[in-house]
Design a protein around this motif. Structure first.
Motif, mmCIF file in Angstrom:
data_model
loop_
_atom_site.group_PDB
_atom_site.id
_atom_site.type_symbol
_atom_site.label_atom_id
_atom_site.label_comp_id
_atom_site.label_asym_id
_atom_site.label_seq_id
_atom_site.Cartn_x
_atom_site.Cartn_y
_atom_site.Cartn_z
ATOM 1 N N HIS A 26 17.852 77.469 15.222
ATOM 2 C CA HIS A 26 18.609 78.697 14.955
ATOM 3 C C HIS A 26 19.577 78.591 13.770
ATOM 4 C CE1 HIS A 26 16.897 80.276 18.589
ATOM 5 N NE2 HIS A 26 17.497 79.371 19.319
ATOM 6 N N ASP A 56 21.501 85.839 22.340
ATOM 7 C CA ASP A 56 20.055 86.007 22.312
ATOM 8 C C ASP A 56 19.669 85.965 20.841
ATOM 9 O OD1 ASP A 56 17.434 86.906 22.150
ATOM 10 O OD2 ASP A 56 17.682 88.311 23.821
ATOM 11 N N ASP A 112 16.823 85.770 19.398
ATOM 12 C CA ASP A 112 15.662 86.584 19.034
ATOM 13 C C ASP A 112 16.053 88.010 18.684
ATOM 14 O OD1 ASP A 112 13.898 84.456 19.375
ATOM 15 O OD2 ASP A 112 13.590 84.928 21.497
ATOM 16 N N SER A 113 16.991 88.565 19.447
ATOM 17 C CA SER A 113 17.401 89.956 19.191
ATOM 18 C C SER A 113 18.712 90.054 18.417
ATOM 19 C CB SER A 113 17.542 90.714 20.508
ATOM 20 O OG SER A 113 18.620 90.190 21.274
ATOM 21 N N GLY A 114 19.390 88.915 18.248
ATOM 22 C CA GLY A 114 20.668 88.930 17.537
ATOM 23 C C GLY A 114 21.765 89.640 18.303
ATOM 24 N N THR A 115 21.750 89.524 19.630
ATOM 25 C CA THR A 115 22.740 90.202 20.458
ATOM 26 C C THR A 115 23.403 89.217 21.421
ATOM 27 O OG1 THR A 115 21.088 90.766 22.143
ATOM 28 C CG2 THR A 115 21.479 92.396 20.397
ATOM 29 N N ARG A 168 24.872 88.544 25.330
ATOM 30 C CA ARG A 168 24.601 88.913 26.716
ATOM 31 C C ARG A 168 25.580 88.185 27.616
ATOM 32 N NH1 ARG A 168 18.058 89.009 26.753
ATOM 33 N NH2 ARG A 168 17.940 90.787 25.364
#
Length: 168
Positions: free
Chosen positions: A30, A133, A135-138, A140
């Motif tokens: 990442h 996350d 993958d989604s750039g968010t 959680r």
């Protein structure tokens, strides 16, 4: 003012990257510009020691240490010993040494030696209550299992007398 030192990985945008690129031992997931390093490498240890000394002489208040997580990536005795040598050297300046993350290494050090005050004065832990996350750039909510693990780890650090910080 504390200063940031990355002792377990190397970023390709640093001026010293080409000099120490050969100590890289793997890709840092990442983080495309970063690679894990062999903290046991004597040249790397000497470089970090010299850099620490220079920063100390400039009057920094302490050291914010990143990527002791290299021990989680490569849990070898030599990596453990390399991180320990680097951190114990920094502690000789009598200033704050705050480890960002590094729970696997810190827990192993505590288990071996019974206390962590020889390698750090504080810990900063990311993602106790939240998770990323990639993958989604968010962000959680962190899982309860991971949150409980970090809370217990941080309580132990606090009981050992080190400062505890969170970064969410």
């Amino acid at each position: 003012m504390d200063t940031y030192l990355n002792i377990g990985s190397i970023e390709n945008f640093r001026e010293y990257y080409t000099t120490y690129a050969e100590v890289a031992i793997g890709e840092y997931e990442h983080w495309e510009e970063e690679e894990w390093v062999d903290a046991a490498n004597p040249d790397w240890q000497k470089f970090i020691g010299q850099l620490s000394q220079e920063l100390n002489e400039k009057g920094v208040d302490g050291f914010f240490i990143n990527n002791c997580d290299v021990y989680d990536y490569a849990p070898h005795e030599s990596i453990f010993e390399g991180l320990t040598a680097i951190l114990q050297n920094m502690m000789t300046f009598g200033k704050a040494v705050i480890i960002n993350g590094g729970d696997t290494y810190v827990a192993e050090y505590r288990e071996r030696y019974g206390a962590i005050d020889q390698i750090m004065t504080g810990v900063n832990q990311e993602s106790v209550w939240s998770s990323i996350d990639f993958d989604s750039g968010t962000f959680r909510e962190q899982t309860s299992e991971t949150r409980d693990y970090f809370c217990k780890y941080l309580e132990t650090c606090k009981a050992d007398g080190v400062e505890v910080y969170l970064l969410e």
